[in-house]
Scaffold this motif. Sequence first.
Motif, PDB file in Angstrom:
ATOM      1  N   VAL A 130       0.817  -1.223   0.000  1.00  0.00           N
ATOM      2  CA  VAL A 130       0.000   0.000   0.000  1.00  0.00           C
ATOM      3  C   VAL A 130       0.848   1.270   0.000  1.00  0.00           C
ATOM      4  CG1 VAL A 130      -2.031  -1.062   1.037  1.00  0.00           C
ATOM      5  CG2 VAL A 130      -0.240  -0.133   2.516  1.00  0.00           C
ATOM      6  N   ASP A 131       2.063   1.190   0.527  1.00  0.00           N
ATOM      7  CA  ASP A 131       2.902   2.389   0.605  1.00  0.00           C
ATOM      8  C   ASP A 131       3.801   2.578  -0.612  1.00  0.00           C
ATOM      9  OD1 ASP A 131       1.888   3.100   3.094  1.00  0.00           O
ATOM     10  OD2 ASP A 131       3.337   1.870   4.170  1.00  0.00           O
ATOM     11  N   LEU A 132       3.739   1.665  -1.572  1.00  0.00           N
ATOM     12  CA  LEU A 132       4.535   1.828  -2.785  1.00  0.00           C
ATOM     13  C   LEU A 132       3.984   2.972  -3.633  1.00  0.00           C
ATOM     14  CD1 LEU A 132       5.038  -1.843  -4.065  1.00  0.00           C
ATOM     15  CD2 LEU A 132       6.806  -0.325  -3.183  1.00  0.00           C
ATOM     16  N   PRO A 133       4.851   3.678  -4.353  1.00  0.00           N
ATOM     17  CA  PRO A 133       4.339   4.683  -5.297  1.00  0.00           C
ATOM     18  C   PRO A 133       3.362   4.043  -6.286  1.00  0.00           C
ATOM     19  CG  PRO A 133       6.721   4.869  -5.048  1.00  0.00           C
ATOM     20  CD  PRO A 133       6.319   3.616  -4.326  1.00  0.00           C
ATOM     21  N   GLU A 134       2.367   4.783  -6.700  1.00  0.00           N
ATOM     22  CA  GLU A 134       1.309   4.232  -7.543  1.00  0.00           C
ATOM     23  C   GLU A 134       1.819   3.737  -8.887  1.00  0.00           C
ATOM     24  OE1 GLU A 134      -1.829   7.028  -7.921  1.00  0.00           O
ATOM     25  OE2 GLU A 134      -2.386   6.969  -5.800  1.00  0.00           O
ATOM     26  N   ASN A 135       2.929   4.337  -9.380  1.00  0.00           N
ATOM     27  CA  ASN A 135       3.431   3.941 -10.694  1.00  0.00           C
ATOM     28  C   ASN A 135       4.334   2.710 -10.644  1.00  0.00           C
ATOM     29  OD1 ASN A 135       5.485   5.321  -9.321  1.00  0.00           O
ATOM     30  ND2 ASN A 135       6.466   5.976 -11.231  1.00  0.00           N
ATOM     31  N   VAL A 136       4.558   2.145  -9.466  1.00  0.00           N
ATOM     32  CA  VAL A 136       5.368   0.932  -9.333  1.00  0.00           C
ATOM     33  C   VAL A 136       4.445  -0.277  -9.390  1.00  0.00           C
ATOM     34  CG1 VAL A 136       6.918  -0.384  -7.837  1.00  0.00           C
ATOM     35  CG2 VAL A 136       7.148   2.108  -8.009  1.00  0.00           C
ATOM     36  N   GLU A 137       4.733  -1.183 -10.322  1.00  0.00           N
ATOM     37  CA  GLU A 137       3.899  -2.363 -10.485  1.00  0.00           C
ATOM     38  C   GLU A 137       4.170  -3.376  -9.373  1.00  0.00           C
ATOM     39  OE1 GLU A 137       4.548  -3.953 -14.388  1.00  0.00           O
ATOM     40  OE2 GLU A 137       4.207  -2.021 -15.380  1.00  0.00           O
ATOM     41  N   LEU A 138       3.187  -4.245  -9.136  1.00  0.00           N
ATOM     42  CA  LEU A 138       3.331  -5.312  -8.156  1.00  0.00           C
ATOM     43  C   LEU A 138       3.254  -6.646  -8.890  1.00  0.00           C
ATOM     44  CD1 LEU A 138       3.506  -6.255  -5.196  1.00  0.00           C
ATOM     45  CD2 LEU A 138       0.991  -6.122  -5.106  1.00  0.00           C
ATOM     46  N   TRP A 139       4.320  -7.438  -8.758  1.00  0.00           N
ATOM     47  CA  TRP A 139       4.377  -8.739  -9.422  1.00  0.00           C
ATOM     48  C   TRP A 139       4.211  -9.829  -8.375  1.00  0.00           C
ATOM     49  CZ3 TRP A 139       8.942  -8.297 -13.488  1.00  0.00           C
ATOM     50  CH2 TRP A 139       8.650  -7.234 -14.368  1.00  0.00           C
ATOM     51  N   LEU A 140       3.244 -10.705  -8.621  1.00  0.00           N
ATOM     52  CA  LEU A 140       2.842 -11.725  -7.654  1.00  0.00           C
ATOM     53  C   LEU A 140       3.032 -13.121  -8.242  1.00  0.00           C
ATOM     54  CD1 LEU A 140      -0.531  -9.956  -6.814  1.00  0.00           C
ATOM     55  CD2 LEU A 140       1.484  -9.987  -5.317  1.00  0.00           C
ATOM     56  N   ASN A 141       3.426 -14.062  -7.386  1.00  0.00           N
ATOM     57  CA  ASN A 141       3.669 -15.437  -7.834  1.00  0.00           C
ATOM     58  C   ASN A 141       2.459 -16.320  -7.576  1.00  0.00           C
ATOM     59  OD1 ASN A 141       6.766 -15.736  -8.508  1.00  0.00           O
ATOM     60  ND2 ASN A 141       6.611 -14.396  -6.732  1.00  0.00           N
ATOM     61  N   LEU A 142       2.187 -17.204  -8.516  1.00  0.00           N
ATOM     62  CA  LEU A 142       1.196 -18.241  -8.294  1.00  0.00           C
ATOM     63  C   LEU A 142       1.418 -19.372  -9.279  1.00  0.00           C
ATOM     64  CD1 LEU A 142      -2.369 -17.319  -9.637  1.00  0.00           C
ATOM     65  CD2 LEU A 142      -0.230 -16.481 -10.594  1.00  0.00           C
ATOM     66  N   SER A 143       0.862 -20.527  -8.964  1.00  0.00           N
ATOM     67  CA  SER A 143       0.995 -21.682  -9.837  1.00  0.00           C
ATOM     68  C   SER A 143      -0.122 -21.661 -10.870  1.00  0.00           C
ATOM     69  CB  SER A 143       0.935 -22.979  -9.027  1.00  0.00           C
ATOM     70  OG  SER A 143      -0.316 -23.092  -8.383  1.00  0.00           O
ATOM     71  N   PRO A 144       0.074 -22.305 -12.020  1.00  0.00           N
ATOM     72  CA  PRO A 144      -0.980 -22.330 -13.042  1.00  0.00           C
ATOM     73  C   PRO A 144      -2.314 -22.851 -12.525  1.00  0.00           C
ATOM     74  CG  PRO A 144       1.094 -23.069 -13.992  1.00  0.00           C
ATOM     75  CD  PRO A 144       1.330 -22.911 -12.513  1.00  0.00           C
ATOM     76  N   MET A 145      -2.279 -23.786 -11.589  1.00  0.00           N
ATOM     77  CA  MET A 145      -3.531 -24.364 -11.092  1.00  0.00           C
ATOM     78  C   MET A 145      -4.378 -23.366 -10.303  1.00  0.00           C
ATOM     79  SD  MET A 145      -2.436 -26.618  -7.760  1.00  0.00           S
ATOM     80  CE  MET A 145      -4.070 -26.533  -7.070  1.00  0.00           C
ATOM     81  N   THR A 146      -3.762 -22.300  -9.792  1.00  0.00           N
ATOM     82  CA  THR A 146      -4.481 -21.339  -8.958  1.00  0.00           C
ATOM     83  C   THR A 146      -5.090 -20.211  -9.784  1.00  0.00           C
ATOM     84  OG1 THR A 146      -2.909 -21.872  -7.199  1.00  0.00           O
ATOM     85  CG2 THR A 146      -4.273 -19.957  -6.831  1.00  0.00           C
ATOM     86  N   VAL A 147      -4.756 -20.128 -11.069  1.00  0.00           N
ATOM     87  CA  VAL A 147      -5.252 -19.043 -11.918  1.00  0.00           C
ATOM     88  C   VAL A 147      -6.773 -18.990 -11.932  1.00  0.00           C
ATOM     89  CG1 VAL A 147      -5.392 -18.234 -14.306  1.00  0.00           C
ATOM     90  CG2 VAL A 147      -3.190 -18.966 -13.373  1.00  0.00           C
ATOM     91  N   ALA A 148      -7.421 -20.156 -11.908  1.00  0.00           N
ATOM     92  CA  ALA A 148      -8.882 -20.204 -12.023  1.00  0.00           C
ATOM     93  C   ALA A 148      -9.599 -20.125 -10.681  1.00  0.00           C
ATOM     94  CB  ALA A 148      -9.298 -21.484 -12.743  1.00  0.00           C
ATOM     95  N   HIS A 149      -8.864 -19.953  -9.593  1.00  0.00           N
ATOM     96  CA  HIS A 149      -9.513 -19.950  -8.283  1.00  0.00           C
ATOM     97  C   HIS A 149     -10.457 -18.750  -8.169  1.00  0.00           C
ATOM     98  CE1 HIS A 149     -10.118 -20.098  -3.969  1.00  0.00           C
ATOM     99  NE2 HIS A 149      -9.527 -21.280  -3.946  1.00  0.00           N
ATOM    100  N   PRO A 150     -11.683 -18.957  -7.695  1.00  0.00           N
ATOM    101  CA  PRO A 150     -12.658 -17.849  -7.638  1.00  0.00           C
ATOM    102  C   PRO A 150     -12.247 -16.696  -6.740  1.00  0.00           C
ATOM    103  CG  PRO A 150     -13.480 -19.833  -6.512  1.00  0.00           C
ATOM    104  CD  PRO A 150     -12.257 -20.242  -7.264  1.00  0.00           C
TER     105      PRO A 150
END
Length: 202
Positions: free
Chosen positions: A57-77
């Motif tokens: 939340v304290d990052l500058p707005e123009n800095v992107e956030l890259w998050l890790n996940l496995s392919p199986m979790t992509v469809a999680h609701p």
Amino acid sequence: QPISSLTDGHLIAVEALTRFDVEPVRAPDVWFLAAHHAGRGADLELAAIEAAIEGAVDLPENVELWLNLSPMTVAHPRLRALLDMCDERKIALELSEHEIVADYDVLVERLVRVRQAGVQIAVDDAGAGFASLRHIVNLAPDITKLDISLTQDLASSQVRRALGEAMIAFVHLMDGLLVVEVIETVADLTAWAALGADAVQG
């Protein structure tokens, strides 16, 4: 961990990395694997993503956030609801290459829906794991992150330099961003910048 532009050095994104402060002491991938074996892998991945979003939340707005996940979790609701917490911040989901993708058609279809929400797709640790170039060809990611096994000692190896040039050209033909991981020397930094890589994480 910061990701910086190799053009002018400015901070373009941060990758949220998970660490576990519990006993027994284990590497993060070991904890995630144990969770998957217990049928709680998606729950742990989503908890890590939620913690990362709250911590950014304290990052500058123009800095992107890259998050890790496995392919199986992509469809999680629950994933979409978590991504909606990011408001206007640009997000990239880094898909681990350490897991076999059983059906690329299904995964690509799921990623279409994620991309329609404005989320970028990244292939993490490209060059390691099960799929390698096939993974990139099938997913056509917005971001390709080269694994440490390919990025270090570039300045002293003609073979690595040739592969680096080819990967940069390949990713750019897909209109993608190429990120080199775990750069720890000035020689490697200078060499990748000269070749035309887009960003560095190290």
